[in-house]
Design an enzyme around this catalytic site. Sequence first.
Site: not given
Ligand code: RFL
Ligand code: PHB
Length: 394
Positions: A75, A203, A295, A299, A387
């Site tokens: 994108h 957005y 979110p 980031k 971004y």
């Molecule tokens: P994770 O992915 O949470 O992984 C942690 C892992 O540790 C495990 N765990 C354990 N394992 C052993 N013993 C224990 N006691 C444990 N406790 C937990 C868990 O099961 C898991 O597998 O952390 P990590 O690796 O630091 O990664 C971070 C990302 O997952 C997170 O920052 C992103 O998903 C945030 N996020 C977004 N980030 C972006 O860069 N771009 C996006 O577009 C974006 N959109 C989002 C998001 C997060 C969202 N939610 C659901 C919070 C959109 C959403 C809706």
């Molecule tokens: C997504 O596709 O899940 C998404 C995209 C952009 C954002 C947050 C989540 O800022």
Amino acid sequence: MACFKTQVGIVGAGPAGLMLSHLLHLTGIESIVLEARSRAYCEERVRAGVLEHTSVQMLCEAGVGERLSREGLRHGGIDLGVNGLRQRISFIDLTGKCVTVYGQQEVVKDLIARRLADGGELRFECRHVSLHEIEGPQPRIRMDGNAGADEIRCDFIAGCDGFHGISRSAFPPGVLSIYEHTYPFAWLGILAEAPPSRNELLYMHHERGFALYSMRSPRITRLYLQCRPGEDIDEWSYDRIWSELHSRLGCSDGWRPTEGPILQKGVTGMRSFVAEPLQYGRLYLAGDAAHIVPPTGAKGMNLAFADVFHLSDAIAAFYRRNDESKLSTYSQTCLRRIWKAQRFSWWMTALLHRFENESGFDRKRQLAELEYVTTSRAAATSLAENYVGLPLQA
Ligand code: RFL
Ligand code: PHB
């Protein structure tokens, strides 16, 4: 209790833990990854979708970007709208860079497949993981696995276990400073089986609340609605969700999101959180274990990759040259980028959402800021460079 030994014990098989294990392997360093959930759960969990230019480069240089390069959707900008009137912000024009839309679970699948193909040790469904003697030169991890209790002796432990993990709480009392902010709203997110009806993310700031149009693949769209923090998802029927999405995302030129069967729906809270420092003794935190961003700026996963890039580099310098300098500055190095991402994510969130009980002054100021960002090249450039991702050393 069976005893094992490795150089780096990694707690958590999310993007941070898996990428760290892979980067260490590339420099000849052994690790064991311990994950609480099953492999299938990790590979199906729908979360982030946007990879910064910097993260894409890192994944490709590490040899795990092959499917991402083939299937990722590049994108060159986003649309930012106010009450149905949208304006494109061209990242390519303003920064020469773009972002890639590729689901987090696809990154996780690619990393798991690669670690297993390289003979890496990933242990899923570990129970009662606990950390011991993190201050000494041989910290230990204990856990219950499918074959009984195990102890793993390591040189370093990487706490990559996300916000709800156990690593952060292994820091002795009083060591961590916590900085946090919670927002008075949440996001209701859906995954829909509908081909994206536009090429880029939208957005939208709307009188009725923020909405985001995103996607995962040529078949699947991802959409979000600002809602109340404790929103009961069962009160949101298929019809109510689509009707609200049409009201908020519909544009003055007639564009509307295309509907399709809803495959998943859920409510995500919004918070900003940083735990400082990221290190105590031989325990190093990375990713969501140390910080959370709302979110809106996309980031979270990108910050996790930046942390483990620095951590793997610091651990490699230790083994190669007995040089501990990068380990001792790991926390400071990461925090510089973390706080810039916190600032940007907070700013995007404050810019785009509706705030209940806001004053007339705040509302007018917010609308003026939206107009400024969508009409001033200087303001749009600031959004674009954050971004697409600041340089790794920033
Ligand atoms: P994770 O992915 O949470 O992984 C942690 C892992 O540790 C495990 N765990 C354990 N394992 C052993 N013993 C224990 N006691 C444990 N406790 C937990 C868990 O099961 C898991 O597998 O952390 P990590 O690796 O630091 O990664 C971070 C990302 O997952 C997170 O920052 C992103 O998903 C945030 N996020 C977004 N980030 C972006 O860069 N771009 C996006 O577009 C974006 N959109 C989002 C998001 C997060 C969202 N939610 C659901 C919070 C959109 C959403 C809706
Ligand atoms: C997504 O596709 O899940 C998404 C995209 C952009 C954002 C947050 C989540 O800022």
